[in-house]
Design a protein around this motif. Structure first.
Motif, PDB file in Angstrom:
ATOM      1  N   PHE A 288      17.885  21.569  12.367  1.00  0.00           N
ATOM      2  CA  PHE A 288      17.850  21.119  12.838  1.00  0.00           C
ATOM      3  C   PHE A 288      17.037  19.938  12.320  1.00  0.00           C
ATOM      4  CE2 PHE A 288      17.950  22.865  17.092  1.00  0.00           C
ATOM      5  CZ  PHE A 288      18.814  22.356  17.938  1.00  0.00           C
ATOM      6  N   THR A 289      17.401  18.957  11.424  1.00  0.00           N
ATOM      7  CA  THR A 289      15.879  18.727  10.855  1.00  0.00           C
ATOM      8  C   THR A 289      16.218  16.473  10.134  1.00  0.00           C
ATOM      9  OG1 THR A 289      16.581  18.530   7.662  1.00  0.00           O
ATOM     10  CG2 THR A 289      18.351  18.060   8.949  1.00  0.00           C
ATOM     11  N   THR A 290      15.269  16.142   9.960  1.00  0.00           N
ATOM     12  CA  THR A 290      15.469  14.314   9.642  1.00  0.00           C
ATOM     13  C   THR A 290      16.399  14.525   8.259  1.00  0.00           C
ATOM     14  OG1 THR A 290      13.493  14.863   8.268  1.00  0.00           O
ATOM     15  CG2 THR A 290      13.102  14.696  10.870  1.00  0.00           C
ATOM     16  N   GLN A 291      16.443  15.264   7.556  1.00  0.00           N
ATOM     17  CA  GLN A 291      17.179  14.965   6.072  1.00  0.00           C
ATOM     18  C   GLN A 291      18.788  14.772   6.206  1.00  0.00           C
ATOM     19  OE1 GLN A 291      15.504  14.307   3.837  1.00  0.00           O
ATOM     20  NE2 GLN A 291      14.652  15.945   2.437  1.00  0.00           N
ATOM     21  N   PRO A 292      19.203  13.453   5.537  1.00  0.00           N
ATOM     22  CA  PRO A 292      20.844  13.032   5.294  1.00  0.00           C
ATOM     23  C   PRO A 292      21.824  13.986   5.099  1.00  0.00           C
ATOM     24  CG  PRO A 292      19.790  12.108   3.267  1.00  0.00           C
ATOM     25  CD  PRO A 292      18.706  13.311   4.267  1.00  0.00           C
ATOM     26  N   GLY A 293      21.343  15.635   4.646  1.00  0.00           N
ATOM     27  CA  GLY A 293      22.005  16.458   3.812  1.00  0.00           C
ATOM     28  C   GLY A 293      21.834  17.533   3.772  1.00  0.00           C
ATOM     29  N   MET A 294      23.006  18.546   3.789  1.00  0.00           N
ATOM     30  CA  MET A 294      22.624  20.037   3.401  1.00  0.00           C
ATOM     31  C   MET A 294      23.011  20.082   2.728  1.00  0.00           C
ATOM     32  SD  MET A 294      23.296  22.798   6.511  1.00  0.00           S
ATOM     33  CE  MET A 294      24.063  23.117   6.540  1.00  0.00           C
ATOM     34  N   GLN A 295      22.534  21.368   1.793  1.00  0.00           N
ATOM     35  CA  GLN A 295      23.576  22.265   1.061  1.00  0.00           C
ATOM     36  C   GLN A 295      24.406  23.293   1.431  1.00  0.00           C
ATOM     37  OE1 GLN A 295      24.126  21.211  -2.338  1.00  0.00           O
ATOM     38  NE2 GLN A 295      24.960  22.843  -3.496  1.00  0.00           N
ATOM     39  N   PHE A 296      25.611  23.955   1.556  1.00  0.00           N
ATOM     40  CA  PHE A 296      25.975  24.880   1.642  1.00  0.00           C
ATOM     41  C   PHE A 296      26.633  26.202   0.728  1.00  0.00           C
ATOM     42  CE2 PHE A 296      29.782  27.269   3.718  1.00  0.00           C
ATOM     43  CZ  PHE A 296      29.099  28.754   3.806  1.00  0.00           C
ATOM     44  N   TYR A 297      25.515  27.047   0.238  1.00  0.00           N
ATOM     45  CA  TYR A 297      25.846  27.949  -0.489  1.00  0.00           C
ATOM     46  C   TYR A 297      26.031  28.574  -0.485  1.00  0.00           C
ATOM     47  CZ  TYR A 297      24.614  31.066  -5.013  1.00  0.00           C
ATOM     48  OH  TYR A 297      25.122  31.879  -5.238  1.00  0.00           O
ATOM     49  N   SER A 298      26.823  29.431  -0.471  1.00  0.00           N
ATOM     50  CA  SER A 298      27.511  31.118  -0.330  1.00  0.00           C
ATOM     51  C   SER A 298      27.729  32.282  -0.924  1.00  0.00           C
ATOM     52  CB  SER A 298      29.577  30.731   0.042  1.00  0.00           C
ATOM     53  OG  SER A 298      30.061  30.548  -1.079  1.00  0.00           O
ATOM     54  N   GLY A 299      26.667  32.403  -1.626  1.00  0.00           N
ATOM     55  CA  GLY A 299      26.694  33.406  -2.205  1.00  0.00           C
ATOM     56  C   GLY A 299      27.000  33.881  -3.250  1.00  0.00           C
ATOM     57  N   ASN A 300      27.339  32.486  -3.969  1.00  0.00           N
ATOM     58  CA  ASN A 300      28.969  32.964  -5.126  1.00  0.00           C
ATOM     59  C   ASN A 300      28.917  34.105  -6.054  1.00  0.00           C
ATOM     60  OD1 ASN A 300      30.072  31.578  -3.284  1.00  0.00           O
ATOM     61  ND2 ASN A 300      29.556  29.943  -5.266  1.00  0.00           N
TER      62      ASN A 300
END
Length: 358
Positions: A288-300
């Motif tokens: 849960f967050t108040t931020q507008p975005g989320m970076q999804f990084y798949s451990g590349n």
């Protein structure tokens, strides 16, 4: 079964590269959850939660001692606080009030995660406490004017709280004495198997986002919003991390998998952002967050060369990152939510990770 040990303890944990003592703080709630947090970099070193059988396991990547965290070659932001600006800024440049500022270029042609020595490489001042919500650790840092090229003296406070209802709550606050830019986040690498026993391709991810900010070949947003429908980025329903990570298309090719900002639904206040579930262990984390975005990084970029806790080598896609944030390169993108912080303003945000098992 409740845990009767002290809710907050601390112990020496080595010295920083400039010879300052490092402290490792341990937070425990009454249900037996445990978070180990280091004042160097504000790093979440260890996070113990139970699986569906009640067996505790560590669900974040990291190290058994402080020294590997000093180098990105051995610790690529594992568990760290990120600032002043999380994610990338194109060309390492931005302009405020007609003046252009140049930042270090530490990610190809761009600046990443605050520069060569961002907040992940700074010693914070820790103050532990125990309140009604649970044990907490307040970390403060004063980033001086000009540090890594950013203007203004910036005072930052980050509070980790391990609540009695089994969440890790992170509260961010900041003020500045001159106009500046700010994008704070935590860079934990999640592997819900417990003690990083395998890769995360079978973890199921849900992201409450209808769009991403697509990127160019240097991983900088183009300024557009791309609908996720019909693309490998559609995680609106539970989908295995590995189901489409090696799919076709330039977006996955540019990043070598997922390394994209998702535009979260909702405007103000704390909102559901994502859910990560490991069907094998039963562990589940809701974000849960108040931020507008989320970076999804798949451990590349994990390739087995990094030896982590317990001698475990962290292989390709051995973890994912779910970094709540403002959008990458926002200072250079007029249509993105602003990351400008003015004197007299107080920046605040909250991110909550809620832990269950089923």
């Amino acid at each position: 079964m409740t845990d009767t040990r002290q809710p907050v303890t601390s112990r020496p944990w080595g010295t920083s590269p400039d010879g300052q003592p490092i402290t490792l703080y341990t937070l425990r709630n009454r249900n037996g959850l445990q978070a180990d947090i280091m004042d160097y970099g504000g790093v979440v070193v260890r996070l113990l939660t139970p699986d569906r059988e009640g067996n505790p396991g560590d669900i974040v990547l990291g190290h058994d001692r402080a020294e590997p965290y000093f180098s990105l070659e051995t610790s690529p932001y594992f568990g760290a606080l990120i600032g002043r600006y999380g994610n990338r800024i194109a060309g390492g440049q931005f302009t405020l009030d007609g003046k252009t500022y140049q930042l270090p270029l530490n990610n190809g042609p761009n600046s990443l995660h605050g520069g060569e020595r961002g907040f992940n490489q700074r010693l914070w001042t820790g103050r532990p406490s125990t309140g009604e919500d649970g044990p907490a650790l307040e970390l403060t840092y004063l980033s001086p004017d000009g540090e890594e090229g950013y203007p203004g003296n910036l005072s930052v406070r980050v509070t980790y709280t391990l609540t009695e209802d089994n969440t890790l709550q992170i509260d961010y606050e900041a003020t500045a004495d001159a106009p500046t830019i700010l994008n704070l986040t935590n860079h934990s690498y999640w592997n819900l198997s417990g003690d990083a026993g395998r890769d995360v391709l079978g973890h199921e991810l849900t992201v409450r986002a209808d769009h991403i900010t697509p990127i160019d070949e240097t991983l900088i947003p183009t300024g557009e919003l791309l609908p996720v429908e019909g693309t490998p980025f559609d995680f609106r329903h539970p989908t295995a991390v590995g189901a489409r990570v090696d799919g076709q298309g330039e977006q996955l090719r540019f990043a070598g998998g997922y390394d994209h900002n998702f535009v979260l639904r909702g405007e103000e206040g704390l909102k559901a952002a994502a859910t990560l579930h490991d069907p094998l262990s039963g562990r589940r984390v809701e974000v849960f967050t108040t931020q507008p975005g989320m970076q999804f990084y798949s451990g590349n970029f994990l390739d087995g060369s990094i030896v982590g806790k317990g001698g475990q080598r962290y292989g390709h896609r051995w973890a994912v990152c779910l970094e709540t944030q403002h959008f990458p390169d926002s200072p250079n993108q007029a249509t993105f939510p602003s990351t400008r912080l003015q004197p007299g303003e107080r920046f605040t945000s909250r991110t909550v990770y809620a832990f269950t098992a089923r």
